[in-house]
Each structure stands twice: as structure tokens, then as C-alpha cells.
Write a protein that holds these residues in place. Sequence first.
Motif, PDB file in Angstrom:
ATOM      1  N   GLY A   1     -21.073  16.752  21.036  1.00 14.30           N
ATOM      2  CA  GLY A   1     -20.197  17.497  20.148  1.00 14.30           C
ATOM      3  C   GLY A   1     -18.761  17.556  20.626  1.00 14.30           C
ATOM      4  O   GLY A   1     -17.834  17.726  19.825  1.00 14.30           O
TER       5      GLY A   1
ATOM      6  N   ASN B   1     -13.884  14.263  17.333  1.00 12.82           N
ATOM      7  CA  ASN B   1     -13.469  15.309  16.408  1.00 12.82           C
ATOM      8  C   ASN B   1     -13.464  14.757  14.985  1.00 12.82           C
ATOM      9  O   ASN B   1     -12.422  14.432  14.418  1.00 12.82           O
ATOM     10  CB  ASN B   1     -12.082  15.835  16.797  1.00 12.82           C
TER      11      ASN B   1
ATOM     12  N   TRP C   1     -19.108  16.116  10.991  1.00 15.24           N
ATOM     13  CA  TRP C   1     -20.308  15.709  11.722  1.00 15.24           C
ATOM     14  C   TRP C   1     -21.568  16.195  11.039  1.00 15.24           C
ATOM     15  O   TRP C   1     -21.672  17.375  10.672  1.00 15.24           O
ATOM     16  CB  TRP C   1     -20.215  16.267  13.138  1.00 15.24           C
TER      17      TRP C   1
ATOM     18  N   ASN D   1     -21.805  24.132  18.960  1.00 13.62           N
ATOM     19  CA  ASN D   1     -21.320  22.873  18.371  1.00 13.62           C
ATOM     20  C   ASN D   1     -20.828  23.049  16.940  1.00 13.62           C
ATOM     21  O   ASN D   1     -20.429  22.066  16.309  1.00 13.62           O
ATOM     22  CB  ASN D   1     -22.440  21.827  18.395  1.00 13.62           C
ATOM     23  N   GLY D   2     -20.877  24.270  16.437  1.00 11.11           N
ATOM     24  CA  GLY D   2     -20.434  24.497  15.067  1.00 11.11           C
ATOM     25  C   GLY D   2     -21.337  23.862  14.033  1.00 11.11           C
ATOM     26  O   GLY D   2     -20.890  23.526  12.932  1.00 11.11           O
ATOM     27  N   LEU D   3     -22.622  23.688  14.358  1.00  7.78           N
ATOM     28  CA  LEU D   3     -23.578  23.064  13.446  1.00  7.78           C
ATOM     29  C   LEU D   3     -24.347  24.124  12.671  1.00  7.78           C
ATOM     30  O   LEU D   3     -24.825  25.110  13.246  1.00  7.78           O
ATOM     31  CB  LEU D   3     -24.562  22.179  14.216  1.00  7.78           C
ATOM     32  N   ARG D   4     -24.466  23.910  11.372  1.00 13.35           N
ATOM     33  CA  ARG D   4     -25.190  24.834  10.502  1.00 13.35           C
ATOM     34  C   ARG D   4     -26.358  24.103   9.847  1.00 13.35           C
ATOM     35  O   ARG D   4     -26.206  22.994   9.335  1.00 13.35           O
ATOM     36  CB  ARG D   4     -24.241  25.357   9.412  1.00 13.35           C
TER      37      ARG D   4
ATOM     38  N   THR E   1     -21.412  20.314  10.412  1.00 11.18           N
ATOM     39  CA  THR E   1     -20.261  21.180  10.631  1.00 11.18           C
ATOM     40  C   THR E   1     -19.676  21.590   9.278  1.00 11.18           C
ATOM     41  O   THR E   1     -19.963  20.981   8.244  1.00 11.18           O
ATOM     42  CB  THR E   1     -19.178  20.463  11.451  1.00 11.18           C
ATOM     43  N   THR E   2     -18.848  22.621   9.318  1.00 10.85           N
ATOM     44  CA  THR E   2     -18.176  23.072   8.098  1.00 10.85           C
ATOM     45  C   THR E   2     -17.330  21.958   7.500  1.00 10.85           C
ATOM     46  O   THR E   2     -17.261  21.796   6.272  1.00 10.85           O
ATOM     47  CB  THR E   2     -17.302  24.291   8.412  1.00 10.85           C
ATOM     48  N   GLU E   3     -16.711  21.148   8.353  1.00 10.81           N
ATOM     49  CA  GLU E   3     -15.867  20.051   7.880  1.00 10.81           C
ATOM     50  C   GLU E   3     -16.690  19.016   7.102  1.00 10.81           C
ATOM     51  O   GLU E   3     -16.244  18.509   6.072  1.00 10.81           O
ATOM     52  CB  GLU E   3     -15.154  19.378   9.053  1.00 10.81           C
ATOM     53  N   TRP E   4     -17.871  18.689   7.603  1.00 12.54           N
ATOM     54  CA  TRP E   4     -18.714  17.713   6.905  1.00 12.54           C
ATOM     55  C   TRP E   4     -19.171  18.279   5.555  1.00 12.54           C
ATOM     56  O   TRP E   4     -19.132  17.577   4.535  1.00 12.54           O
ATOM     57  CB  TRP E   4     -19.924  17.346   7.753  1.00 12.54           C
TER      58      TRP E   4
END
Length: 277
Positions: free
Chosen positions: A126, A130, A133, A169-172, A203-206
Amino acid sequence: MSIMSWNCRELGNPWAVQALKRAITRENPNLVFLKETKLKVDEMKRVQHEIGMVQGIAVPSVGRSGGLGLLWKSNLKVLVKFINRWYIDALIDSGSEVGIWRLTGFYENPETHKRIDSWEVLTRLGQRLNKPWVCIGDFNEVLSVNEKEGRAEISSRQIMNFRQCLDSNGLRDLGFTGSWFTWAVDRRDYGCIQARLDRAMATTEWSGIFPWGRLYHRANSASDHSWETGIHMGRENTLEHCLEHCRTLLSNWNSQVFGHVGKNIERIQGKLQSLEA
């Protein structure tokens, strides 16, 4: 755009190869992540040609244990960044306005006492790139007691370690549609044990670039992980599309497997009438 993930439990078995081929034909995925292939690289290449997905990379098994594969359609640009026995990490350029995003296919160590090491590996991954993900695979762990059923013990510490890894890792967890459990085994001492071990996390970005991304569990009888998992990321997964897909599958089942229901009912009613006469 879709990704299929499958714990195939040895692709050296011709029956498993045919099951994989049918699944790919049915789901038409852009990317396929395979776990427990139990194949060497040259053996995996032969399987790729047989199923019609020649683009890809394989991580060889150690003896007859493990083995991973990531396959993709030729219209995708895939740059594999990191690989080892437990994961394949790649950057994906699907040629659309969403830009480059990251996919990690992950297979968690089945040995319980080594899982904390795997979470550290995932955390280091992670920190390397950047990019938006998504991480999909068999994590051999549950996130809550509700994700396991049977007499086997559940360790609250293991659950906590897994949760902490995802949070760092910011994974949801993306949730899912389909069967609650993705793995089952029948043991003489414990009886039937079921668990949700296969999942997708992002991630929120993905999720921001694929807001329609959904995880589906599909029935597959070729392994103890009796459900293949797959992410569909397009708008085609609206309720109307899902209902239409269900209608098509039921219609095919009626005509190809069960037979024409109406005619069968008429035939049986005719027999009943003749018996009553």
C-alpha cells in the motif's frame, strides 16, 4: 470492465480447466486472477491458450502448493509491478477517461500463525504506489463473526489484525451480491464449516472513478471455494440490467435444462386425466 477472481484448486485437472473456460465464456471478464493453480509457468501457458486468454503472468507453485495467475484481454495495457508467492500487483490502463489504476490479486497464507506477516506485506504494498487501488482475492480471514458459520473457533485477535491492516491502507470492503459464504468444508470433527474468505476491497479514490463497481459471487462447483467472485465496474449493473440478465438465465435454464415448463405441465395433466378416467 470486469475482473474475475477464482480459487481453482489445481488447474492441472482437465475438469477444472473446462470449468474455468465456461466461466470466462459466461462472464466475459477483462481480467482474471487465479489462485492455487498448482502449476509451473509453462503449464500455465498451455492453460492460457486453451481458455483463450494468452496475455498474462504466472507465479509458479512451490511443489504442488500455491501458484497464481493474472490474465487479461489484449486490448488492455497492464504493467505488472510486483509479484511473489502471495500476490500479483499491477497497473491497469483500460484506455478510458478514468486513467491508470491499480489492481492487486492477493492470496493470504493459509497458515494462521503467518497471517500477521501477510498483513505487513499488504501494508508495504500500500505504501509503494499512489494510485486508485482495488485488492481482490482469497484472504483466508473474516472481518466479523457473522462471516463464519460452524463449530470452528473464531479468533477476535485475527479479526482485529485484519481490520487494522485494511484501515491503515485505506481499503474498504466493497460488500457483495450473492451467497453469503464463499468457502465450505465438511469435517468429521466439526461438521460443516462455511466462511466468507474471498472479497474485494478498494480505496476511496478507486471507488470514486468506478462508482458503479460491485462484487458478485457466482456459483461454481469446481472447488471448495464454491463461488467465484468478480467485480463489475460499469453502469450496466443497474437493477434493470440485473433483472434482464436474470430473465435471460432463467429462460435458458427453462429451455436447455428443465424443458418447456408449460408443455410439461400439459403433458402431466393429460396423464392424470387418463388415470382418473
